[in-house]
Write an enzyme that holds these catalytic residues in place. Structure first.
Site, PDB file in Angstrom:
ATOM      1  N   PHE A 190       0.836  -1.196   0.000  1.00  0.00           N
ATOM      2  CA  PHE A 190       0.000   0.000   0.000  1.00  0.00           C
ATOM      3  C   PHE A 190       0.869   1.243   0.000  1.00  0.00           C
ATOM      4  O   PHE A 190       2.032   1.207   0.371  1.00  0.00           O
ATOM      5  CB  PHE A 190      -0.982   0.017   1.181  1.00  0.00           C
ATOM      6  CG  PHE A 190      -0.344  -0.255   2.508  1.00  0.00           C
ATOM      7  CD1 PHE A 190       0.138   0.786   3.283  1.00  0.00           C
ATOM      8  CD2 PHE A 190      -0.234  -1.543   2.990  1.00  0.00           C
ATOM      9  CE1 PHE A 190       0.723   0.543   4.506  1.00  0.00           C
ATOM     10  CE2 PHE A 190       0.355  -1.797   4.224  1.00  0.00           C
ATOM     11  CZ  PHE A 190       0.835  -0.748   4.979  1.00  0.00           C
ATOM     12  N   ASP A 191       0.262   2.331  -0.439  1.00  0.00           N
ATOM     13  CA  ASP A 191       0.940   3.617  -0.492  1.00  0.00           C
ATOM     14  C   ASP A 191       0.916   4.228   0.909  1.00  0.00           C
ATOM     15  O   ASP A 191      -0.152   4.566   1.421  1.00  0.00           O
ATOM     16  CB  ASP A 191       0.217   4.524  -1.493  1.00  0.00           C
ATOM     17  CG  ASP A 191       0.953   5.821  -1.737  1.00  0.00           C
ATOM     18  OD1 ASP A 191       1.731   6.255  -0.851  1.00  0.00           O
ATOM     19  OD2 ASP A 191       0.739   6.425  -2.801  1.00  0.00           O
ATOM     20  N   HIS A 192       2.073   4.335   1.522  1.00  0.00           N
ATOM     21  CA  HIS A 192       2.149   4.849   2.897  1.00  0.00           C
ATOM     22  C   HIS A 192       1.763   6.322   3.011  1.00  0.00           C
ATOM     23  O   HIS A 192       1.570   6.813   4.109  1.00  0.00           O
ATOM     24  CB  HIS A 192       3.546   4.612   3.479  1.00  0.00           C
ATOM     25  CG  HIS A 192       3.775   3.192   3.864  1.00  0.00           C
ATOM     26  ND1 HIS A 192       3.549   2.716   5.127  1.00  0.00           N
ATOM     27  CD2 HIS A 192       4.178   2.126   3.134  1.00  0.00           C
ATOM     28  CE1 HIS A 192       3.832   1.436   5.171  1.00  0.00           C
ATOM     29  NE2 HIS A 192       4.206   1.049   3.976  1.00  0.00           N
ATOM     30  N   ARG A 193       1.627   6.993   1.903  1.00  0.00           N
ATOM     31  CA  ARG A 193       1.129   8.368   1.957  1.00  0.00           C
ATOM     32  C   ARG A 193      -0.372   8.387   2.233  1.00  0.00           C
ATOM     33  O   ARG A 193      -0.906   9.387   2.685  1.00  0.00           O
ATOM     34  CB  ARG A 193       1.421   9.101   0.642  1.00  0.00           C
ATOM     35  CG  ARG A 193       2.910   9.268   0.367  1.00  0.00           C
ATOM     36  CD  ARG A 193       3.144   9.841  -0.997  1.00  0.00           C
ATOM     37  NE  ARG A 193       2.651   8.893  -2.017  1.00  0.00           N
ATOM     38  CZ  ARG A 193       2.676   9.132  -3.313  1.00  0.00           C
ATOM     39  NH1 ARG A 193       3.131  10.281  -3.779  1.00  0.00           N
ATOM     40  NH2 ARG A 193       2.234   8.237  -4.163  1.00  0.00           N
ATOM     41  N   MET A 194      -1.038   7.255   1.937  1.00  0.00           N
ATOM     42  CA  MET A 194      -2.499   7.181   2.109  1.00  0.00           C
ATOM     43  C   MET A 194      -2.923   6.249   3.230  1.00  0.00           C
ATOM     44  O   MET A 194      -3.970   6.439   3.841  1.00  0.00           O
ATOM     45  CB  MET A 194      -3.146   6.701   0.812  1.00  0.00           C
ATOM     46  CG  MET A 194      -2.914   7.622  -0.356  1.00  0.00           C
ATOM     47  SD  MET A 194      -3.780   7.048  -1.804  1.00  0.00           S
ATOM     48  CE  MET A 194      -5.449   7.402  -1.328  1.00  0.00           C
TER      49      MET A 194
END
Length: 81
Positions: free
Chosen positions: A50-54
């Site tokens: 997963f995108d750790h920014r989200m």
């Protein structure tokens, strides 16, 4: 960016625009310890990228645990709250 994908065996690689991808490994019989005894059980591997920014790592971990719980006991999906 808000997509979510489910993939077959392999390393889940995020594509542009995806927030997360879940990969299921092959389902196979493996020796498993159940109540102190080794018994054959059908198992699979789950992988989540997963995108750790989200998505926070803790939330991703809980999501993966929830998926595993539903696979272990599908009736839980009917009473999910």
């Amino acid at each position: 960016m808000s997509g979510f994908s489910v993939s077959t065996p392999g390393t889940p690689i995020l594509n542009p625009g995806e927030a997360a991808i879940l990969a299921f490994g092959a389902v196979r019989q493996m020796p498993w310890v159940v109540d102190g005894e080794i018994k054959p059980r059908w198992v699979t591997q789950l992988s989540l990228s997963f995108d750790h920014r989200m998505v926070d790592g803790e939330l991703g971990s809980r999501f993966l645990a929830d998926i595993a719980a539903i696979l272990h006991d599908p009736s839980q999906a009917l009473v999910w709250a």
